[in-house]
Each structure stands twice: as structure tokens, then as C-alpha cells.
Write an enzyme that holds these catalytic residues in place. Structure first.
Site, PDB file in Angstrom:
ATOM      1  N   HIS A  67      -5.624  -0.797  -4.033  1.00  0.00           N
ATOM      2  CA  HIS A  67      -4.478  -1.560  -3.376  1.00  0.00           C
ATOM      3  C   HIS A  67      -4.295  -2.588  -4.496  1.00  0.00           C
ATOM      4  CE1 HIS A  67      -5.333  -0.097   0.631  1.00  0.00           C
ATOM      5  NE2 HIS A  67      -6.886  -0.373   0.327  1.00  0.00           N
ATOM      6  N   ARG A  91      -9.372 -10.053   6.163  1.00  0.00           N
ATOM      7  CA  ARG A  91      -8.044  -9.393   6.292  1.00  0.00           C
ATOM      8  C   ARG A  91      -6.956 -10.199   6.719  1.00  0.00           C
ATOM      9  NH1 ARG A  91      -6.911  -4.273  10.439  1.00  0.00           N
ATOM     10  NH2 ARG A  91      -6.708  -6.014  11.994  1.00  0.00           N
ATOM     11  N   ARG A 217      -6.988   3.746  13.405  1.00  0.00           N
ATOM     12  CA  ARG A 217      -6.395   2.554  13.924  1.00  0.00           C
ATOM     13  C   ARG A 217      -5.067   2.222  14.025  1.00  0.00           C
ATOM     14  NH1 ARG A 217      -8.279  -1.367  10.415  1.00  0.00           N
ATOM     15  NH2 ARG A 217      -9.650  -0.123   9.281  1.00  0.00           N
ATOM     16  N   HIS A 243      -8.202   5.665   5.380  1.00  0.00           N
ATOM     17  CA  HIS A 243      -9.328   4.879   5.641  1.00  0.00           C
ATOM     18  C   HIS A 243     -10.131   5.346   6.873  1.00  0.00           C
ATOM     19  CE1 HIS A 243      -7.052   1.355   3.692  1.00  0.00           C
ATOM     20  NE2 HIS A 243      -7.911   1.559   3.030  1.00  0.00           N
ATOM     21  N   GLU A 246     -15.052   2.234   8.321  1.00  0.00           N
ATOM     22  CA  GLU A 246     -15.610   1.322   7.266  1.00  0.00           C
ATOM     23  C   GLU A 246     -16.534   0.235   8.054  1.00  0.00           C
ATOM     24  OE1 GLU A 246     -12.404  -0.614   5.388  1.00  0.00           O
ATOM     25  OE2 GLU A 246     -13.800  -1.737   3.918  1.00  0.00           O
ATOM     26  N   HIS A 280     -13.998   5.221   2.303  1.00  0.00           N
ATOM     27  CA  HIS A 280     -15.544   4.289   2.922  1.00  0.00           C
ATOM     28  C   HIS A 280     -16.202   5.458   3.717  1.00  0.00           C
ATOM     29  CE1 HIS A 280     -13.232   1.011   1.469  1.00  0.00           C
ATOM     30  NE2 HIS A 280     -12.357   1.305   2.422  1.00  0.00           N
ATOM     31  N   ASP A 331     -10.379  -0.270  -4.959  1.00  0.00           N
ATOM     32  CA  ASP A 331      -9.934  -0.855  -3.682  1.00  0.00           C
ATOM     33  C   ASP A 331      -9.457  -2.324  -3.592  1.00  0.00           C
ATOM     34  OD1 ASP A 331      -9.888  -1.319  -1.162  1.00  0.00           O
ATOM     35  OD2 ASP A 331     -11.785  -0.711  -0.455  1.00  0.00           O
TER      36      ASP A 331
HETATM   37  C1  NGQ Z   1      -6.534  -2.456   3.588  1.00  0.00           C
HETATM   38  N1  NGQ Z   1      -9.118  -2.801   3.046  1.00  0.00           N
HETATM   39  O1  NGQ Z   1      -5.842  -1.758   4.071  1.00  0.00           O
HETATM   40  O2  NGQ Z   1      -6.434  -3.198   2.552  1.00  0.00           O
HETATM   41  C2  NGQ Z   1      -8.039  -2.424   3.990  1.00  0.00           C
HETATM   42  C3  NGQ Z   1      -8.192  -3.610   5.051  1.00  0.00           C
HETATM   43  C4  NGQ Z   1      -7.568  -2.510   7.230  1.00  0.00           C
HETATM   44  C5  NGQ Z   1      -9.997  -2.070   3.180  1.00  0.00           C
HETATM   45  N2  NGQ Z   1     -10.434  -1.324   4.279  1.00  0.00           N
HETATM   46  C6  NGQ Z   1      -7.136  -3.633   6.295  1.00  0.00           C
HETATM   47  N3  NGQ Z   1     -11.003  -2.324   2.494  1.00  0.00           N
HETATM   48  O3  NGQ Z   1      -8.317  -1.699   7.122  1.00  0.00           O
HETATM   49  O4  NGQ Z   1      -7.147  -2.648   8.443  1.00  0.00           O
HETATM   50 ZN    ZN Z   2      -8.423   0.495   1.057  1.00  0.00          ZN
END
Ligand code: NGQ
Ligand code: ZN
Length: 471
Positions: A67, A91, A217, A243, A246, A280, A331
Site C-alpha cells: 500500500h 487503522r 469484511r 486480505h 490477519e 497474511h 505492505d
Molecule cells: C489495509 N492493512 O488495507 O491497509 C490493511 C488494513 C483493513 C493490513 N491489513 C485495513 N495490514 O484490513 O481493514
Molecule cells: Zn494490505
């Protein structure tokens, strides 16, 4: 390329020659290797030859999960808030940053980051991109505006890109509405397909468009089905990244919603296959671990981020024993180093299991070498591009190590990779090539200085804003 002869290729660009006194080829280590790239940047020939100097050639490492915008948060959320800090509180800070970024800022961050990646040995990046709109959900003009900023950053830096525009629909399982912080990510399904189509027109020799589903989600089962129907009709080999699992809370919420754990949910529907990349997959039971390995899907592991966010430890030994494929990703950009990801992937296992060389196997006893090779192969699959191997027909993407560096003295063959992974650092990396073009010379990317100035100005501004309580 060691001052190699240059030929003017069909498209007027110089085709390059890469040379190493040692080289990591698919069949093993070779001495005195000369690699010719064609005008498209693919390897036309790999031959034995007399090579002067001391360069060691390795395939460049794919970065399977990035990202880019989060580079502007790295190191800035390491102070305790009033409550307990967690993935979920981090987050919120990430959302606050996302709200402040427009296409121009994203381009500045990504241009700098991609030069950093190249200097660190990543030659391809899979960019998992969901910052589609302004914070209030309004368009930045074109629906593809932020995606195009990333395309420009990749082109300026020269890094190979697999851009994964991400579908993000909801705030949580079962169609929960997006929170205020998520509004800039949300696309309706038709808009998402429109974005995919628009971006596919930008594909080229060093740009591949893939599919990103944020997580179970954030997307509905119906949308997953529709996107996969589009894929079957338009691009059946298109990589799909998601994802998954995680955090323990995601597993609990998925169980409550569907009766299945997240990885199990995907497996029950027969979804993961060799074109899928699960990011993950930290929290799996033994059965999920075995079945996911058997599916052929790649798991993108991001150990520095997973440690930073307190995610947990991936069942690496069981997954590798079952034939599972892994890749690595930077990441959240708390580390931009493939060496550090591989090192911490193994160290997490050692710390928990109280033993050493967990990733090694009888066939591949060198732990660093096994991890490096696994991440090349898995990373290539995740990118959906012919990278990760110095072989005819593959991309001429490589890194050159300084074989005369004292830190490598006396090391032969696979021990070279152990030294690199467990005791190596940036000074060992001398050159990086993408599509035969030398982008990093003497450890430096030619854009690093100017891109760094722009990134620094943006960070000064971000720090000022946050000290005034704006993010
Ligand atoms: C993201 N990051 O989308 O950047 C996610 C966090 C989420 C990681 N999972 C946000 N490391 O998963 O809702
Ligand atoms: Zn990510």
C-alpha cells in the site's frame, strides 16, 4: 549489465546485457553468465561466458503486497494513545492519512517509495490500491485518477507494476455500512468493473492489471461472484489478491456471520487456485493450512507489518511441508527490504518454536536460500508476470550483488543467499535491472534524490498537520 554492449532494439530502446561472475539460475548456480535482453526487456539468451569483475546476479525480488500511501505513516504511529493500541487503532490513523491524500500526493509518495524498493532489491511491486476517491467519497475527476498516479510513479521509477485496483464495498461482514474513514474507498460493482476496463488499456510490457478484493469484511459474496465472472470472460489468468485472516477478530466475526473461518470460507467455495494470492492468512487451523497449500494459491507474508500490527505468527513450517507457496510484501512500508521480510519471517518462527532453520528442508537445507527461492517463485505467481527467474523468455529483471564485499567473502552458492538474508544489508546491493534497463547503479536510483526532496516536503507538511491535531 557490466558496461555491456548496447544494441538498439526494435522500439529504439537499448537492449542490455547483464553479466555475473556468478548467477542464480533456475537449475542452480552458474559461473561466468551472460544474459542478453531483447528490445522488449525479456531474456533472449542465457549463456556461459567469460565475465570480468565480481558481480553476483540474482533475479529481482517481487513485492507481492504494497500500500504505497502508507509509506507516509511508517514510523509515525509508534507512540501510545490513551487506550490500548492495536491493529484497529492503527487503522484509524491510517484512515486519517488516507483522507488527506490526493492523486498528486499519492504520486509523490509512490515515486519515492518505488525508488527505495528498487534500491532494496524489489524489482516488481503488486500495488493493492483502494484509495479511489476523496475522503467524502467525491471523485477526483476520473474514477481512475489515483490509479493513474501510481502508474506514473511506477513508470518514472522504472519498477515493474502489477496494479490491483481494489473492490471495497462495506464496513464489515454482512453488508455493514462503511465508516466515515472508509468512504473514499467504496466502489459500486459496476464502477469497479469500469475501473478495471479503463486500467486494462494501460497494460504494457511492465504493467499488469490484476484484481483486488479488499477482504471478506469489505466485499459481499455476490460481488466476488460477479467479479470472477467478469474475470472468466475477460482475463482468466488474471491474478486475484485478497486480505484474509490477519486478526483473530476477523476470524471470530467471519464465524459469527457464516459459520466458517475466513480461509475455510474461500476454500469451501473452491476459490483459491494458483492465480490467487491470499495476503497474511495468519490465523488458520491445521486443516485450512493443508488445504490452502494444496490449492496452489500463494500466501503473501508481510512479516515486518504483521509484527508491527501485532497480527500473530503464520504456520510456516506446516504450510511449506504441505507444499504451500509463499511470497513476501512490504505492505505498510515499515520496512522496505526483502531481506528484512525474509529474515523476520524465519525469526518469528524461531522465537515461537525454540528451534533454528525452520524454513529449511532436507532437499534445501540452506534456510535463507530456501526462503529466497520460495519468495521468487511465489512472488512471480502473485504478480502474474514472467518474473523471478533468470531464464529465456522471462523478464530481464535482476539485482547484482557486490561479490567482493567482505560480508560475502568465502561464501559459495546457497550460502551466499544465507549470508544475504540473515546478515546482509543494503551495501551488498549494487545494481537493479527491470526489463534489461539498469535503474540502480552503485546502490542508487537516479531519481532518489529528487523524489526524496518531494517526499520530505510532503512529510514535513503531514507532521505539521498532525501536530495541529489534523491527522
Ligand atoms: C489495509 N492493512 O488495507 O491497509 C490493511 C488494513 C483493513 C493490513 N491489513 C485495513 N495490514 O484490513 O481493514
Ligand atoms: Zn494490505
Amino acid at each position: 549489465m557490466s558496461n555491456g554492449r548496447e544494441q538498439v532494439g526494435r522500439h529504439g530502446r537499448a537492449a542490455e546485457r547483464l553479466q555475473g561472475t556468478r548467477a542464480l539460475l533456475p537449475g542452480g548456480w552458474s559461473a561466468g553468465t551472460v544474459i542478453e535482453a531483447d528490445a522488449e526487456g525479456c531474456i533472449a539468451a542465457v549463456a556461459a561466458g567469460t565475465v570480468a569483475g565480481d558481480g553476483i546476479l540474482l533475479p529481482g525480488m517481487p513485492n507481492a503486497h504494497s500500500h504505497a500511501f502508507q509509506r507516509a505513516l511508517a514510523g509515525r504511529s509508534e507512540w501510545a494513545g490513551p487506550g490500548a493500541d492495536s491493529f484497529w487503532s492503527w487503522r484509524e490513523g491510517m484512515y486519517a492519512l488516507a483522507r488527506r491524500l490526493d492523486p498528486a500526493a499519492i504520486e509523490v509518495i509512490a515515486t519515492w517509495l518505488y525508488t527505495e524498493m528498487l534500491e532494496a532489491g524489489y524489482t516488481t511491486v503488486c500495488e493493492f490500491h483502494y484509495l479511489h476517491h476523496a475522503a467524502d467519497g467525491r471523485r477526483h475527476g476520473d474514477i481512475a485518477a489515483t490509479s493513474r498516479a501510481l502508474l506514473r510513479a511506477a513508470a518514472a521509477s522504472g519498477i515493474r507494476l502489477t496494479l490491483l485496483p481494489v473492490l471495497y464495498q462495506q464496513g464489515g461482514f454482512g453488508g455493514q455500512p462503511p465508516s466515515a474513514g472508509q468512504r473514499g474507498f467504496v466502489l459500486e460493482l459496476p464502477e469497479y468493473l469500469e475501473l478495471l476496463e479503463a486500467l486494462r488499456a494501460e497494460q504494457g510490457p511492465a504493467v499488469r492489471i490484476g484484481i483486488g478484493l479488499h477482504s471478506l469484511r469489505a466485499v459481499s459474496p455476490a460481488a466476488i461472484e460477479a467479479v470472477l465472472e467478469w474475470r472468466a470472460a475477460h482475463d482468466p489468468g488474471c491474478p486475484v489478491h485478497i486480505h484474509v485472516a490477519e486478526q483473530p477478530r476477523e476470524v471470530a466475526e467471519c464465524l459469527a456471520w457464516s459459520g466458517s473461518r475466513p480461509v475455510q470460507w474461500l476454500l469451501e467455495r473452491g476459490l483459491p487456485d494458483r492465480h490467487w494470492c491470499l495476503v497474511h492468512a495468519t490465523h488458520m487451523d491445521a486443516q485450512e493450512t493443508r488445504a490452502l497449500a494444496a490449492s496452489g494459491a500463494v500466501v503473501a507474508l508481510c512479516p515486518s507489518t504483521e509484527a508491527n500490527l501485532g497480527d500473530g505468527i503464520f504456520p510456516l513450517a506446516d504450510f511449506l511441508d504441505a507444499g504451500g507457496r509463499i511470497a513476501i510484501g512490504s505492505d505498510s512500508q515499515v520496512s522496505v527490504s526483502p531481506l528484512e521480510e525474509l529474515r523476520w519471517l524465519e525469526y518469528g518462527q524461531r522465537l515461537v518454536q525454540g528451534r533454528r532453520n525452520v524454513a529449511a528442508s532436507a532437499a534445501e537445507p540452506h534456510c535463507g536460500a530456501r526462503l529466497f527461492r520460495a519468495a521468487l517463485a511465489g512472488g512471480a505467481a502473485a504478480c502474474g508476470q514472467p518474473v523471478g527467474a533468470l531464464a529465456t523468455g522471462h523478464a530481464a529483471d535482476a539485482i547484482e550483488l557486490d561479490g567482493a564485499h567482505p560480508a560475502l567473502a568465502g561464501a559459495q552458492d546457497d550460502e551466499l543467499l544465507d549470508r544475504l538474508v540473515f546478515a546482509g544489508s543494503r551495501p551488498l546491493l549494487r545494481r537493479a535491472f527491470v526489463a534489461g534497463r539498469e535503474l540502480v547503479h552503485d546502490g542508487h536510483h537516479r531519481l532518489a534524490a529528487s523524489a526524496g526532496v518531494e517526499f520530505a516536503a510532503l512529510m514535513q507538511e503531514a507532521s505539521r498537520a498532525s501536530s495541529h491535531g489534523q491527522s
